[in-house]
Design a protein around this motif. Sequence first.
Motif, PDB file in Angstrom:
ATOM      1  N   ASN A 138     -88.540 -69.095  33.352  1.00 31.77           N
ATOM      2  CA  ASN A 138     -87.444 -68.907  32.391  1.00 31.77           C
ATOM      3  C   ASN A 138     -86.309 -68.007  32.866  1.00 31.77           C
ATOM      4  O   ASN A 138     -85.164 -68.228  32.525  1.00 31.77           O
ATOM      5  CB  ASN A 138     -87.980 -68.296  31.088  1.00 31.77           C
ATOM      6  N   HIS A 180     -97.007 -63.518  36.972  1.00 32.25           N
ATOM      7  CA  HIS A 180     -95.988 -62.962  36.069  1.00 32.25           C
ATOM      8  C   HIS A 180     -94.610 -62.894  36.724  1.00 32.25           C
ATOM      9  O   HIS A 180     -93.596 -63.099  36.069  1.00 32.25           O
ATOM     10  CB  HIS A 180     -96.396 -61.559  35.612  1.00 32.25           C
ATOM     11  N   HIS A 203     -91.469 -65.409  33.461  1.00 34.18           N
ATOM     12  CA  HIS A 203     -91.406 -66.086  32.159  1.00 34.18           C
ATOM     13  C   HIS A 203     -90.897 -65.120  31.102  1.00 34.18           C
ATOM     14  O   HIS A 203     -90.392 -65.537  30.061  1.00 34.18           O
ATOM     15  CB  HIS A 203     -92.803 -66.583  31.752  1.00 34.18           C
ATOM     16  N   ASP A 204     -91.092 -63.811  31.367  1.00 33.34           N
ATOM     17  CA  ASP A 204     -90.786 -62.777  30.381  1.00 33.34           C
ATOM     18  C   ASP A 204     -89.964 -61.695  31.104  1.00 33.34           C
ATOM     19  O   ASP A 204     -90.425 -61.129  32.097  1.00 33.34           O
ATOM     20  CB  ASP A 204     -92.139 -62.219  29.885  1.00 33.34           C
ATOM     21  N   THR A 205     -88.762 -61.420  30.612  1.00 32.99           N
ATOM     22  CA  THR A 205     -87.867 -60.474  31.314  1.00 32.99           C
ATOM     23  C   THR A 205     -88.487 -59.079  31.447  1.00 32.99           C
ATOM     24  O   THR A 205     -88.163 -58.352  32.384  1.00 32.99           O
ATOM     25  CB  THR A 205     -86.514 -60.332  30.568  1.00 32.99           C
ATOM     26  N   GLN A 207     -91.293 -58.272  32.412  1.00 36.83           N
ATOM     27  CA  GLN A 207     -92.088 -58.171  33.643  1.00 36.83           C
ATOM     28  C   GLN A 207     -91.239 -57.693  34.831  1.00 36.83           C
ATOM     29  O   GLN A 207     -91.758 -57.072  35.751  1.00 36.83           O
ATOM     30  CB  GLN A 207     -92.760 -59.511  33.964  1.00 36.83           C
ATOM     31  N   HIS A 234     -80.884 -66.571  32.706  1.00 41.58           N
ATOM     32  CA  HIS A 234     -81.859 -67.391  31.973  1.00 41.58           C
ATOM     33  C   HIS A 234     -81.695 -68.831  32.425  1.00 41.58           C
ATOM     34  O   HIS A 234     -80.579 -69.364  32.381  1.00 41.58           O
ATOM     35  CB  HIS A 234     -81.618 -67.272  30.467  1.00 41.58           C
TER      36      HIS A 234
END
Length: 247
Positions: A138, A180, A203-205, A207, A234
């Motif tokens: 993402n 991650h 996938h998750d900012t 991280q 993104h």
Amino acid sequence: MPEAVETLDGWYMLHDFRQVDWTAWKKASTEEREQAISELNHLMASWQDVESDKLGSFGFYTVVGHKADLLFLNVRPTMEELTELETALNKTKMAEFFTQPYSYVSVVELSTYMAQGKDPDTDPEIQARLKPILPKWNHVCFYPMDKRRDGEDNWYMMSKEDRGKLMYTHGMTGRKYAGHVRQIITGSQGLDDWEWGVTLFAHDTLQFKKLIYEMRFDEVSARFAEFGSFYIGHRKEREELEKVMHV
Ligand code: VOV
């Protein structure tokens, strides 16, 4: 005695950041906007075809904050191809509404501090890392960096063995983030203003922050790392261009 470590060098990478002149874009006629979107869509489709043919890779991102609005990330076997595709983008109708606040050119690099005696020309894992297909995760985080040259903290005056030990610890910290965060390290000595480019995918900012914070405590980052500006993007599908540009 200090000596350079052999590097394995792969495909070239262009981080092409663009800012949209929204005022001009809003003033453009509907036909002009449709033409600009369709033409850029076509160009991006051709970049996706290159990826399908495994002759490069492409990612399209929206960028948060004032530093840029969009990122076009292209990877190619030669730097000339990057110059050509950047020029192709500059020639589009859409480019009339873009400025280019930042760009970075570098080449995918693997150091051989931890070489395991594999033949880089045939080993499939090494080849896949040297010629990366960008993860369809993402978010992307990009920043350039140097290794410090200051008094006792001079990376380039350290022995290869000592540098290798620090890189080993660095790798161990990074490995905790498997699944991650994925990294593509590019070398840019002689190519751009900093020594390396760091491109991370998650996938998750959050991280990104966790990994980069934890790494700050590794000696190699704590003593030797100097950083440029950070950019967060993104990932968008090509088909989402219309939505991104909708006014
Ligand atoms: C997902 C996280 C992650 C992982 C697993 C990882 C592992 C590794 C390994 C095993 C190696 C050495 C072999 C190679 O592959 O080259 C490297 C190399 C490198 N790295 Fe790294 N790194 C990560 C992540 C990671 C980050 C976040 C940073 C920025 C540093 C920070 O403090 O913000 C970074 C930097 C680098 C650099 C500049 C190099 C080249 C240094 C040189 O002097 O040659 N890197 N890296």
